[in-house]
Design a protein around this motif. Structure first.
Motif, short mmCIF file in Angstrom:
data_model
loop_
_atom_site.label_atom_id
_atom_site.label_comp_id
_atom_site.label_asym_id
_atom_site.label_seq_id
_atom_site.Cartn_x
_atom_site.Cartn_y
_atom_site.Cartn_z
N ASN A 78 41.07 13.28 -6.47
CA ASN A 78 42.11 12.26 -6.35
C ASN A 78 43.40 12.64 -7.06
O ASN A 78 44.48 12.14 -6.72
CB ASN A 78 41.59 10.93 -6.90
CG ASN A 78 40.49 10.32 -6.04
OD1 ASN A 78 40.38 10.64 -4.86
ND2 ASN A 78 39.67 9.47 -6.62
N GLN A 79 43.30 13.54 -8.05
CA GLN A 79 44.49 13.99 -8.78
C GLN A 79 45.23 15.12 -8.07
O GLN A 79 46.31 15.52 -8.51
CB GLN A 79 44.10 14.45 -10.19
CG GLN A 79 43.64 13.32 -11.09
CD GLN A 79 43.33 13.81 -12.49
OE1 GLN A 79 42.21 13.70 -12.98
NE2 GLN A 79 44.33 14.36 -13.17
N GLU A 80 44.64 15.63 -7.00
CA GLU A 80 45.26 16.68 -6.18
C GLU A 80 45.72 17.88 -7.03
O GLU A 80 46.90 18.26 -7.02
CB GLU A 80 46.43 16.12 -5.38
CG GLU A 80 46.04 14.99 -4.45
CD GLU A 80 47.22 14.44 -3.65
OE1 GLU A 80 48.37 14.83 -3.94
OE2 GLU A 80 46.99 13.64 -2.73
N PRO A 81 44.81 18.52 -7.76
CA PRO A 81 45.19 19.65 -8.59
C PRO A 81 45.47 20.90 -7.74
O PRO A 81 45.16 20.93 -6.54
CB PRO A 81 43.96 19.86 -9.47
CG PRO A 81 42.82 19.40 -8.60
CD PRO A 81 43.37 18.22 -7.84
N ASP A 82 46.02 21.92 -8.37
CA ASP A 82 46.27 23.19 -7.68
C ASP A 82 45.01 24.03 -7.56
O ASP A 82 45.00 25.03 -6.83
CB ASP A 82 47.34 23.99 -8.43
CG ASP A 82 48.67 23.26 -8.45
OD1 ASP A 82 49.26 23.09 -7.37
OD2 ASP A 82 49.12 22.87 -9.54
N GLY A 83 43.97 23.64 -8.26
CA GLY A 83 42.70 24.35 -8.17
C GLY A 83 41.61 23.58 -8.87
O GLY A 83 41.87 22.79 -9.79
N LEU A 84 40.38 23.79 -8.42
CA LEU A 84 39.23 23.10 -8.98
C LEU A 84 38.11 24.11 -9.23
O LEU A 84 37.78 24.91 -8.35
CB LEU A 84 38.74 22.01 -8.02
CG LEU A 84 37.47 21.24 -8.40
CD1 LEU A 84 37.68 20.44 -9.68
CD2 LEU A 84 37.03 20.32 -7.25
N VAL A 85 37.56 24.09 -10.44
CA VAL A 85 36.42 24.94 -10.79
C VAL A 85 35.21 24.03 -10.98
O VAL A 85 35.30 23.01 -11.68
CB VAL A 85 36.68 25.72 -12.09
CG1 VAL A 85 35.51 26.65 -12.40
CG2 VAL A 85 37.98 26.52 -11.98
N VAL A 86 34.08 24.38 -10.37
CA VAL A 86 32.88 23.56 -10.49
C VAL A 86 31.65 24.44 -10.70
O VAL A 86 31.59 25.56 -10.20
CB VAL A 86 32.64 22.68 -9.24
CG1 VAL A 86 33.74 21.65 -9.07
CG2 VAL A 86 32.50 23.54 -7.98
N SER A 87 30.69 23.93 -11.45
CA SER A 87 29.34 24.50 -11.43
C SER A 87 28.55 23.69 -10.41
O SER A 87 28.86 22.52 -10.16
CB SER A 87 28.70 24.44 -12.81
OG SER A 87 28.58 23.10 -13.27
N ILE A 88 27.50 24.31 -9.83
CA ILE A 88 26.75 23.62 -8.78
C ILE A 88 25.25 23.71 -9.07
O ILE A 88 24.51 24.47 -8.44
CB ILE A 88 27.04 24.21 -7.38
CG1 ILE A 88 28.54 24.46 -7.19
CG2 ILE A 88 26.52 23.28 -6.28
CD1 ILE A 88 28.88 25.14 -5.87
N PRO A 89 24.74 22.92 -10.02
CA PRO A 89 23.32 22.95 -10.32
C PRO A 89 22.47 22.23 -9.27
O PRO A 89 21.27 22.47 -9.20
CB PRO A 89 23.23 22.24 -11.67
CG PRO A 89 24.39 21.32 -11.68
CD PRO A 89 25.48 22.05 -10.94
N ASP A 90 23.09 21.37 -8.48
CA ASP A 90 22.36 20.61 -7.46
C ASP A 90 23.28 20.42 -6.26
O ASP A 90 24.14 19.53 -6.24
CB ASP A 90 21.92 19.26 -8.02
CG ASP A 90 21.01 18.47 -7.07
OD1 ASP A 90 21.12 18.68 -5.84
OD2 ASP A 90 20.21 17.66 -7.55
N ALA A 91 23.12 21.28 -5.26
CA ALA A 91 24.02 21.25 -4.10
C ALA A 91 23.88 19.97 -3.29
O ALA A 91 24.87 19.48 -2.73
CB ALA A 91 23.75 22.47 -3.21
N ASP A 92 22.67 19.44 -3.21
CA ASP A 92 22.47 18.21 -2.43
C ASP A 92 23.26 17.06 -3.04
O ASP A 92 23.87 16.25 -2.31
CB ASP A 92 20.99 17.85 -2.38
CG ASP A 92 20.18 18.82 -1.53
OD1 ASP A 92 20.78 19.48 -0.66
OD2 ASP A 92 18.96 18.93 -1.76
N ALA A 93 23.27 16.98 -4.36
CA ALA A 93 23.95 15.87 -5.03
C ALA A 93 25.46 16.07 -5.08
O ALA A 93 26.23 15.11 -4.93
CB ALA A 93 23.40 15.71 -6.46
N LEU A 94 25.90 17.31 -5.29
CA LEU A 94 27.32 17.57 -5.52
C LEU A 94 28.06 18.06 -4.27
O LEU A 94 29.30 18.03 -4.23
CB LEU A 94 27.48 18.62 -6.63
CG LEU A 94 26.85 18.27 -7.98
CD1 LEU A 94 27.01 19.43 -8.95
CD2 LEU A 94 27.47 17.00 -8.56
#
Length: 318
Positions: A78-94
């Protein structure tokens, strides 16, 4: 190497031009606040922010909570950043939240966990290690050292990456492997490991999935039951306490995935992308590196300073 030199040169240019930059990058991980591993990741994030001049916001749930983590990702989108970094421990949930970011045109890089699903969800690349392969490497090494019956102690049940570590370990080890689920409370870990050792005298190998939260209390449990000469303990990740155990011969080795790089490189890549349109063409493996007795004493100081083993990725960009 040529690509890394190019990226390094561009990073220097970014550092010089820092004040004029206006990139906003948000990092959302599953790392729990009481886990020393993630403080090193955050150090990498902050160092990259300083070197690139980008504005970087690091966010994480207080516990291993996929609902809350998904909400943090949604808020970032929602903040519309120039980039997003994520870890993905649970692909179904995230997955839905990550895909929402991609659909919104936000460049996404995954780190630490999720190498097997990163591309499918639309991330540009992944910085981390292949967890199954890392577990298999550990299993093969411990089998080579004479192990036949093992415990794989999992402090984050539900984290797919940790499940993959145990699965890879079982394949590489080849012997009997019991998965011991626990929390990330060292007191609980020590109690459960000690109980497992007392109930099964055949156990000669323990693999922890986190150095400070599992590796250190596992070593304490082995010493408490008087089996320090017959039970080998290895652990993923680094902590000063576990490295000292390795250096003192009380533990076999640590498996370093260089989490400082996992924090640093995605931020640097996204800043380069926002400024120059640069992006590596594939995943960047940050590990695994086995830290054995002959190396352990050399890396304790670097870890205390907030870095992992080195600042050089393992292998090549794939």
């Amino acid at each position: 190497m040529k690509l890394l030199k190019t990226l390094a040169g561009a990073a220097v240019a970014l550092a010089i031009a820092g004040p004029a930059m206006a990139q906003q990058i948000i990092v959302v991980t599953h790392g729990q606040a009481n886990d020393p591993f993630w403080s090193v990741v955050k150090n990498g994030v902050e160092e990259a922010a300083k070197n690139t001049g980008a504005t970087v916001d690091y966010r994480a749930p207080e516990t291993f909570d996929m609902v809350q983590m998904g909400q943090l990702i949604d808020a970032a989108v929602n903040q519309e950043p120039d980039g997003l970094v994520v870890s993905i421990p649970d692909a179904d949930a995230l997955g839905p939240s990550i895909e929402r970011a991609v659909q919104a045109g936000i460049p996404v890089i995954s780190m630490n966990s999720g190498s097997d699903v990163s591309k499918k969800l639309g991330a540009l690349l992944h910085v981390g290690q292949d967890e199954f392969t890392a577990g298999k490497t550990a299993g093969e090494k411990l089998k080579e050292m004479g192990g036949t019956t093992a415990l794989c102690v999992n402090q984050e049940v539900g984290n797919v990456s940790l499940d993959q570590r145990c699965a890879g370990f079982e394949e590489g080890f080849g012997g009997k492997v019991e998965v011991v689920p626990t929390s990330n409370d060292p007191t609980e870990v020590k109690s459960k490991v000690q109980a497992a050792l007392e109930s099964n005298q055949d156990v000669d190998t323990i693999l922890g999935l986190g150095a400070a939260t599992v590796g250190e209390p596992a070593v304490e449990a082995v010493q408490a039951v008087g089996r320090g000469d017959s039970v080998r303990v290895a652990s993923f990740d680094l902590s000063a306490g576990f490295l000292k155990a390795v250096a003192d011969g009380k533990a076999a080795f640590a498996i370093d995935q260089q989490q400082f790089l996992q924090g640093y490189l995605p931020v640097a890549f996204l800043a380069l992308n926002a400024k120059y349109g640069l992006m590596p063409g594939g995943n960047v493996p940050s590990g695994p590196n086995l830290v054995t007795e002959d190396k352990a004493s050399q890396v304790i100081e670097a870890l205390v300073q907030g870095h992992s083993l080195s600042l050089i990725p393992t292998g090549i960009i794939t």
